[in-house]
Write a protein that holds these residues in place. Structure first.
Motif, PDB file in Angstrom:
ATOM      1  N   LEU A 112       0.822  -1.202   0.000  1.00 41.40           N
ATOM      2  CA  LEU A 112       0.000   0.000   0.000  1.00 41.40           C
ATOM      3  C   LEU A 112       0.857   1.253   0.000  1.00 41.40           C
ATOM      4  O   LEU A 112       0.631   2.181  -0.781  1.00 41.40           O
ATOM      5  CB  LEU A 112      -0.937  -0.004   1.209  1.00 41.40           C
ATOM      6  CG  LEU A 112      -2.066  -1.042   1.194  1.00 41.40           C
ATOM      7  CD1 LEU A 112      -2.946  -0.879   2.422  1.00 41.40           C
ATOM      8  CD2 LEU A 112      -2.918  -0.918  -0.065  1.00 41.40           C
ATOM      9  N   THR A 113       1.844   1.296   0.892  1.00 38.09           N
ATOM     10  CA  THR A 113       2.655   2.508   1.022  1.00 38.09           C
ATOM     11  C   THR A 113       3.745   2.601  -0.030  1.00 38.09           C
ATOM     12  O   THR A 113       4.274   3.688  -0.273  1.00 38.09           O
ATOM     13  CB  THR A 113       3.331   2.542   2.404  1.00 38.09           C
ATOM     14  OG1 THR A 113       4.193   1.394   2.525  1.00 38.09           O
ATOM     15  CG2 THR A 113       2.311   2.519   3.517  1.00 38.09           C
ATOM     16  N   GLN A 114       4.095   1.463  -0.655  1.00 41.39           N
ATOM     17  CA  GLN A 114       5.206   1.379  -1.603  1.00 41.39           C
ATOM     18  C   GLN A 114       6.512   1.885  -0.969  1.00 41.39           C
ATOM     19  O   GLN A 114       7.306   2.582  -1.605  1.00 41.39           O
ATOM     20  CB  GLN A 114       4.897   2.150  -2.892  1.00 41.39           C
ATOM     21  CG  GLN A 114       3.677   1.625  -3.616  1.00 41.39           C
ATOM     22  CD  GLN A 114       3.466   2.297  -4.957  1.00 41.39           C
ATOM     23  OE1 GLN A 114       4.022   1.911  -5.966  1.00 41.39           O
ATOM     24  NE2 GLN A 114       2.637   3.347  -4.959  1.00 41.39           N
ATOM     25  N   ASP A 161      -7.250   7.392  -2.013  1.00 41.66           N
ATOM     26  CA  ASP A 161      -6.382   7.931  -0.968  1.00 41.66           C
ATOM     27  C   ASP A 161      -5.854   6.807  -0.072  1.00 41.66           C
ATOM     28  O   ASP A 161      -6.589   5.892   0.312  1.00 41.66           O
ATOM     29  CB  ASP A 161      -7.185   8.927  -0.124  1.00 41.66           C
ATOM     30  CG  ASP A 161      -6.368   9.514   0.999  1.00 41.66           C
ATOM     31  OD1 ASP A 161      -5.342  10.149   0.729  1.00 41.66           O
ATOM     32  OD2 ASP A 161      -6.759   9.296   2.171  1.00 41.66           O
ATOM     33  N   LEU A 162      -4.552   6.852   0.263  1.00 48.03           N
ATOM     34  CA  LEU A 162      -3.921   5.820   1.082  1.00 48.03           C
ATOM     35  C   LEU A 162      -4.587   5.712   2.451  1.00 48.03           C
ATOM     36  O   LEU A 162      -4.803   4.610   2.964  1.00 48.03           O
ATOM     37  CB  LEU A 162      -2.430   6.118   1.243  1.00 48.03           C
ATOM     38  CG  LEU A 162      -1.624   5.135   2.094  1.00 48.03           C
ATOM     39  CD1 LEU A 162      -1.652   3.743   1.493  1.00 48.03           C
ATOM     40  CD2 LEU A 162      -0.185   5.618   2.250  1.00 48.03           C
ATOM     41  N   ILE A 209      -6.183   2.270   4.082  1.00 53.46           N
ATOM     42  CA  ILE A 209      -5.744   1.702   5.361  1.00 53.46           C
ATOM     43  C   ILE A 209      -6.919   1.587   6.328  1.00 53.46           C
ATOM     44  O   ILE A 209      -7.080   0.574   7.016  1.00 53.46           O
ATOM     45  CB  ILE A 209      -4.609   2.547   5.968  1.00 53.46           C
ATOM     46  CG1 ILE A 209      -3.344   2.390   5.123  1.00 53.46           C
ATOM     47  CG2 ILE A 209      -4.334   2.139   7.410  1.00 53.46           C
ATOM     48  CD1 ILE A 209      -2.195   3.264   5.559  1.00 53.46           C
ATOM     49  N   GLU A 210      -7.766   2.586   6.374  1.00 55.89           N
ATOM     50  CA  GLU A 210      -8.930   2.540   7.266  1.00 55.89           C
ATOM     51  C   GLU A 210      -9.884   1.416   6.864  1.00 55.89           C
ATOM     52  O   GLU A 210     -10.406   0.692   7.722  1.00 55.89           O
ATOM     53  CB  GLU A 210      -9.651   3.885   7.255  1.00 55.89           C
ATOM     54  CG  GLU A 210      -8.865   4.989   7.966  1.00 55.89           C
ATOM     55  CD  GLU A 210      -9.531   6.351   7.830  1.00 55.89           C
ATOM     56  OE1 GLU A 210     -10.507   6.459   7.033  1.00 55.89           O
ATOM     57  OE2 GLU A 210      -9.080   7.298   8.507  1.00 55.89           O
ATOM     58  N   ASP A 211     -10.102   1.252   5.540  1.00 51.37           N
ATOM     59  CA  ASP A 211     -10.968   0.170   5.077  1.00 51.37           C
ATOM     60  C   ASP A 211     -10.335  -1.195   5.360  1.00 51.37           C
ATOM     61  O   ASP A 211     -11.035  -2.159   5.705  1.00 51.37           O
ATOM     62  CB  ASP A 211     -11.240   0.309   3.575  1.00 51.37           C
ATOM     63  CG  ASP A 211     -12.333   1.327   3.275  1.00 51.37           C
ATOM     64  OD1 ASP A 211     -13.081   1.666   4.208  1.00 51.37           O
ATOM     65  OD2 ASP A 211     -12.429   1.781   2.124  1.00 51.37           O
ATOM     66  N   LEU A 212      -9.023  -1.275   5.203  1.00 54.12           N
ATOM     67  CA  LEU A 212      -8.326  -2.520   5.510  1.00 54.12           C
ATOM     68  C   LEU A 212      -8.497  -2.884   6.981  1.00 54.12           C
ATOM     69  O   LEU A 212      -8.819  -4.025   7.319  1.00 54.12           O
ATOM     70  CB  LEU A 212      -6.843  -2.377   5.163  1.00 54.12           C
ATOM     71  CG  LEU A 212      -5.913  -3.497   5.650  1.00 54.12           C
ATOM     72  CD1 LEU A 212      -6.273  -4.822   4.998  1.00 54.12           C
ATOM     73  CD2 LEU A 212      -4.456  -3.144   5.389  1.00 54.12           C
ATOM     74  N   GLU A 213      -8.282  -1.921   7.863  1.00 54.42           N
ATOM     75  CA  GLU A 213      -8.401  -2.182   9.296  1.00 54.42           C
ATOM     76  C   GLU A 213      -9.813  -2.611   9.671  1.00 54.42           C
ATOM     77  O   GLU A 213     -10.006  -3.523  10.486  1.00 54.42           O
ATOM     78  CB  GLU A 213      -7.978  -0.941  10.083  1.00 54.42           C
ATOM     79  CG  GLU A 213      -6.483  -0.652   9.980  1.00 54.42           C
ATOM     80  CD  GLU A 213      -6.089   0.630  10.679  1.00 54.42           C
ATOM     81  OE1 GLU A 213      -6.992   1.436  10.989  1.00 54.42           O
ATOM     82  OE2 GLU A 213      -4.889   0.834  10.923  1.00 54.42           O
ATOM     83  N   ARG A 214     -10.817  -1.968   9.083  1.00 57.70           N
ATOM     84  CA  ARG A 214     -12.201  -2.346   9.380  1.00 57.70           C
ATOM     85  C   ARG A 214     -12.505  -3.766   8.891  1.00 57.70           C
ATOM     86  O   ARG A 214     -13.175  -4.544   9.570  1.00 57.70           O
ATOM     87  CB  ARG A 214     -13.169  -1.335   8.754  1.00 57.70           C
ATOM     88  CG  ARG A 214     -13.334  -0.053   9.556  1.00 57.70           C
ATOM     89  CD  ARG A 214     -14.524   0.755   9.055  1.00 57.70           C
ATOM     90  NE  ARG A 214     -14.249   1.333   7.736  1.00 57.70           N
ATOM     91  CZ  ARG A 214     -13.768   2.558   7.551  1.00 57.70           C
ATOM     92  NH1 ARG A 214     -13.495   3.331   8.589  1.00 57.70           N
ATOM     93  NH2 ARG A 214     -13.561   3.016   6.332  1.00 57.70           N
TER      94      ARG A 214
END
Length: 732
Positions: A203-205, A259-260, A264-269
């Motif tokens: 994600l962050t590359q 947007d990164l 990340i927020e969707d991944l965590e959820r």
């Protein structure tokens, strides 16, 4: 999650009492024996600053596998709690044994945790038992992530392992099992194997280099970006497909750069609700290194992606009368509801209980209600007692670090609860409650034991009671038929640990003896017998004669006594004496020393003496008559038959059915179940399944389970019965 990494807190990161459930994460490590769970725990503790070098605490001991038995056996045999702190979050890491014999410890860890890390070895792959635990977690919606270890192995291939994991764990949705990072490789060694030196965040590359023993972040070169593009796009699509924002996929497919922070927020959820299962890589720190590869990323995943205790529903709670009680999840001010997930004996402190608090706050020196129900069949008596809480502490290796309180959502150790056993509920003295028990496997391997000496015999009962109090997967049986003390265990390793704990913890030396099966005897046809007990040796004599007829009855009938005496040949007061003597002899047996059952004994005639007849004389005559009837009859030896249900993968059905037939089993039928498994039902003599728990595990590579229940007694084959009779003669 790589953009959120902060510097680890060093020695200050050691565990403490949590002040709010939102600052707690409870995670259990799951994986087969040898997958590297304990090594991973030690690496995480090192990175979090909880130990001074890999696996070492201040006193020089290990942070996990610190028990002497574990050192001798070179494997984990019990649940261990290792608390660490990362970015202000307390992480309770529950390290579980991977060997199947200690699945009870795994179940306890799953009960106490809110999420699971499945540890998979890159050199061994995913075994069947790990898949079964994954399915159990899926059934209750437990959030999960996968950690690939042993990347240093010669044939280790991270990309191949992610494919294997997606196949094993992502049957419903392979795109829900995807890596968050890809490994970076150093130059090839002489053996052609290139070591993993770092990770690249998809994600962050960003590049995270661990080659120096310290995690260093850098930007990838232009030549490296194409190598991660496909994996990154697939990860983003997997995250977006789980997003609560239904427009996100359309925007992404339309070419919009997401947007990164949103990703990340969707991944965590998605991770927290158990719909997305990230794959990560980890390796222990090299000697002198401060951080192991992937440990920072794992700690970030646990703190950022795994759920808080607020998101863990409280197991069912009732009053002691069985009335349901609604308990708000993780209410620190609510009624006290806590559960003992592990019990251990400390040579200095005494009994120590590892407790998960689900509601309320636990404090030292308060009196609580201890309630245990539902395990009477395993040697655990139901109990409801009030006990005073001793010191509260957080375990760390062999150390116990005092804490002032334990809030809902946290775990800690409670000292000196003398009556509490694993699985018990702790609640308020004025508001006693009971939690529904978690599922525990049935112990199906019998271990018959005897005290080695008179001194051991005096200590055996107390030692055994303490042993089963610690381990609810062990069942204690005092067999009334065979007069044996039997410990029912989950397997040979489980039995070995039980014997060693008896010896080392409780000072009891025992001998293992052959396990006896409860046989019975019965008459195959009608027979008659005459019991004559006449003695005259001065003084009061003995005189009693009785004639009986014995005939077989259907199974389960027991002993039926019929009086057909006419004319007072046997006085009325002595007829119960005859029956008493017959029943006493039936208990002793008439052929090989096993209890006689399923016969009708009819008293037909007899003689008495006005002076010398007595109750004792007619009891003796009744017993003699039964023995004489047996001497002239064909006696069947009856063996217990068990109804066995085996749940096995379809690949092993043929082998299991063939094995059951070889055990004189009768297959009653098969039934297809979910997950590519078949349920086989059969009837098998108990003589043939004494070690079935061990043999089935070997036959099915640890993927099959079975249960057994008593069906009936039925005649043994003549050749086997004759061997039993000969053995009885040799020992008489």
């Amino acid at each position: 999650m790589g953009d959120k990494v902060k510097e680890h807190p060093g020695a200050a990161g050691r565990a403490r009492a949590a002040d709010h459930p939102a600052s707690v994460r409870n995670v259990v490590l799951v994986g087969h024996s040898g997958s590297g769970k304990t090594t991973l725990v030690e690496a995480l503790a090192l990175t979090a600053g909880a130990v001074n070098r890999a696996g070492r605490v201040e006193d020089g001991g290990t942070v996990s596998d610190y028990d002497d038995i574990e050192h001798r056996q070179q494997r984990s045999v019990q649940l261990s709690l290792v608390p660490v702190e990362w970015n202000g979050i307390k992480i309770n890491i529950l390290d579980t044994p991977g060997y199947a014999d200690f699945v009870g410890e795994l179940r306890a860890g799953l009960r106490a945790a809110d999420a699971a890390l499945f540890v998979v070895s890159a050199s061994d792959g995913v075994d069947g038992s790990t898949r079964m635990v994954w399915e159990e977690c899926a059934a209750v919606g437990m959030p999960r992530a996968i950690v690939v270890t042993h990347l240093e192995a010669a044939r280790a291939d991270f990309q191949e392992m992610t494919r294997v994991c997606a196949e094993a764990f992502g049957a419903d949705d392979p795109d829900a099992v995807l890596p968050l990072y890809l490994p970076l490789y150093g130059p090839q060694g002489p053996d052609g194997h290139a070591p993993v030196t770092g990770l690249v965040g998809l994600l962050t590359q960003k590049l995270f280099d661990y080659s120096t023993g310290e995690r260093k972040e850098s930007e990838p070169g232009p030549e490296q970006l194409p190598d991660i593009e496909d994996a990154r796009n697939r990860l983003i699509e997997g995250i977006i497909s789980e997003s609560e924002d239904e427009t996100l996929m359309d925007r992404y497919l339309g070419g919009e750069e997401i947007d990164l922070k949103t990703l990340i927020e969707d991944l965590e959820r998605a991770v927290a609700r158990g719909s997305f299962f990230p794959v990560l890589a980890a390796a222990p720190a090299a000697d002198g290194a401060r951080q192991g590869l992937g440990t920072v990323e794992l700690l970030e995943l646990v703190t950022g992606g795994f759920p808080t205790p607020f998101e863990h529903p409280t197991p069912g709670v009732t009053t002691l009368d069985g009335e349901p009680r609604e308990i708000k999840p993780c209410d620190t001010g609510g009624p006290l509801v806590a559960e003992v997930v592990k019990t251990a004996s400390d040579p200095y402190v005494g009994r120590v209980s590892l407790v998960r608090v689900f509601s309320g706050t636990l404090r030292p020196d308060e009196t609580v209600h201890v309630s245990g129900h539902g395990l009477a069949d395993r040697g655990h008596e139901d109990h409801d007692v009030d006990e005073k809480i001793g010191a509260l502490s957080t375990p760390f290796g062999k150390q116990q670090r005092p804490v002032t309180h334990v809030i809902a959502g946290d775990l800690a150790c409670v000292a000196k609860l003398g009556r509490a056993e694993t699985g018990d509920t702790l609640s308020g003295r004025d508001d006693p409650l009971l939690m529904e028990p978690w599922e525990m496997p049935d112990p199906l391997l019998p271990l018959a034991i005897e005290a080695h000496s008179k001194a051991d015999e005096d200590k055996l009962s107390q030692g055994l009671s303490r042993l089963v109090a610690e381990d609810p997967t062990m069942r204690l049986e005092q067999n009334q038929d065979t007069h044996q003390v039997v410990l029912w265990c989950l397997g040979e390793a489980h039995a070995d640990v039980a014997l060693e704990r008896l010896r080392s913890r409780y000072g009891v030396q025992v001998d293992v003896v052959p396990h006896k099966v409860s046989l019975r005897e019965t008459f195959a046809g009608k027979s008659a017998g005459r019991g004559r007990h006449v003695k005259q040796s001065g003084g009061h004599g003995q005189f009693a004669i009785c004639e009986i007829e014995v005939e077989p009855l259907p199974g389960g009938s027991g002993i039926e006594f019929v009086d057909k005496v006419v004319g007072g040949a046997v006085p009325r007061q002595f007829i119960p004496s005859v029956e008493k003597g017959i029943r006493a002899q039936a208990v002793k047996g008439v052929a090989a020393g096993y209890q006689l059952v399923d016969v009708r004994v009819t008293l037909l005639d007899g003689k008495a003496h006005s002076v010398d007849s007595s109750d004792a004389a007619f009891q003796t005559a009744g017993a003699l008559a039964l023995r004489e009837a047996a001497a002239d009859a064909r006696i069947h030896l009856l063996e217990p038959v068990a109804e066995v249900s085996v749940l096995v993968g379809d690949d092993y059905v043929g082998a299991v059915m063939s094995d059951l037939s070889g055990r004189r089993g009768r297959v009653l039928g098969t039934e297809q179940t979910s997950g590519g498994r078949t349920l086989i039902k059969a009837e098998v003599p108990e003589f043939e399944i004494g070690r079935y728990a061990v043999d089935l595990r070997s036959l099915s590579h640890g993927t099959a389970r079975f249960s057994r229940s008593y069906a009936r007694h039925e005649p043994m084959p003549p050749q086997i019965a004759e061997k039993i009779r000969e053995q009885a003669k040799d020992t008489s």
